[in-house]
Design a protein around this motif. Structure first.
Motif, PDB file in Angstrom:
ATOM      1  N   HIS A  86      20.392  23.705  67.808  1.00 22.07           N
ATOM      2  CA  HIS A  86      20.809  22.419  67.251  1.00 22.07           C
ATOM      3  C   HIS A  86      21.318  22.574  65.825  1.00 22.07           C
ATOM      4  CE1 HIS A  86      19.794  20.048  70.680  1.00 22.07           C
ATOM      5  NE2 HIS A  86      18.624  20.629  70.757  1.00 22.07           N
ATOM      6  N   ASN A  87      20.738  23.504  65.055  1.00 19.40           N
ATOM      7  CA  ASN A  87      21.262  23.769  63.707  1.00 19.40           C
ATOM      8  C   ASN A  87      22.681  24.294  63.792  1.00 19.40           C
ATOM      9  OD1 ASN A  87      19.029  22.896  62.302  1.00 19.40           O
ATOM     10  ND2 ASN A  87      18.128  24.921  62.136  1.00 19.40           N
ATOM     11  N   GLY A  88      22.969  25.117  64.787  1.00 20.21           N
ATOM     12  CA  GLY A  88      24.326  25.616  64.980  1.00 20.21           C
ATOM     13  C   GLY A  88      25.291  24.496  65.305  1.00 20.21           C
ATOM     14  N   HIS A  89      24.853  23.549  66.128  1.00 25.34           N
ATOM     15  CA  HIS A  89      25.702  22.397  66.453  1.00 25.34           C
ATOM     16  C   HIS A  89      25.982  21.576  65.200  1.00 25.34           C
ATOM     17  CE1 HIS A  89      24.067  22.481  70.832  1.00 25.34           C
ATOM     18  NE2 HIS A  89      25.030  23.364  70.656  1.00 25.34           N
ATOM     19  N   LEU A  90      24.953  21.345  64.401  1.00 22.69           N
ATOM     20  CA  LEU A  90      25.146  20.561  63.180  1.00 22.69           C
ATOM     21  C   LEU A  90      26.071  21.273  62.209  1.00 22.69           C
ATOM     22  CD1 LEU A  90      21.540  19.227  62.573  1.00 22.69           C
ATOM     23  CD2 LEU A  90      23.544  17.922  63.274  1.00 22.69           C
ATOM     24  N   ASP A  91      25.986  22.606  62.141  1.00 24.02           N
ATOM     25  CA  ASP A  91      26.870  23.362  61.256  1.00 24.02           C
ATOM     26  C   ASP A  91      28.320  23.231  61.706  1.00 24.02           C
ATOM     27  OD1 ASP A  91      27.252  25.071  59.016  1.00 24.02           O
ATOM     28  OD2 ASP A  91      27.571  26.744  60.404  1.00 24.02           O
ATOM     29  N   GLU A 110      31.386  21.563  59.545  1.00 24.64           N
ATOM     30  CA  GLU A 110      32.659  22.237  59.287  1.00 24.64           C
ATOM     31  C   GLU A 110      33.840  21.364  59.695  1.00 24.64           C
ATOM     32  OE1 GLU A 110      32.478  26.011  61.253  1.00 24.64           O
ATOM     33  OE2 GLU A 110      31.058  26.831  59.821  1.00 24.64           O
ATOM     34  N   LEU A 111      33.690  20.623  60.785  1.00 23.53           N
ATOM     35  CA  LEU A 111      34.770  19.721  61.214  1.00 23.53           C
ATOM     36  C   LEU A 111      34.961  18.574  60.219  1.00 23.53           C
ATOM     37  CD1 LEU A 111      34.069  19.472  65.039  1.00 23.53           C
ATOM     38  CD2 LEU A 111      36.003  20.596  63.925  1.00 23.53           C
ATOM     39  N   VAL A 112      33.867  18.097  59.641  1.00 23.15           N
ATOM     40  CA  VAL A 112      33.926  16.965  58.726  1.00 23.15           C
ATOM     41  C   VAL A 112      34.483  17.360  57.368  1.00 23.15           C
ATOM     42  CG1 VAL A 112      32.535  15.275  57.459  1.00 23.15           C
ATOM     43  CG2 VAL A 112      32.108  15.674  59.894  1.00 23.15           C
TER      44      VAL A 112
END
Length: 49
Positions: free
Chosen positions: A32-37, A41-43
């Motif tokens: 989940h930390n990878g998903h948030l990262d 990056e997209l934002v």
């Protein structure tokens, strides 16, 4: 705490060890930390190392 003790939770109809449960929670947290990262990056458009 005994890591080889059994948890009350079931996986595929069988009990799991505290060790398995702890490792599973670490893996899920990392995923989940990878998903948030990736979302961050997209934002903001800044890529990490």
């Amino acid at each position: 705490m005994d890591l080889d003790g059994l948890c009350a939770g079931l996986r595929n109809g069988r009990n799991v060890s505290v060790r398995w449960m702890l490792l599973h929670m670490i893996e899920e947290t990392a995923r989940h930390n990878g998903h948030l990262d990736a979302v961050r990056e997209l934002v903001d458009g800044i890529m990490g190392e």
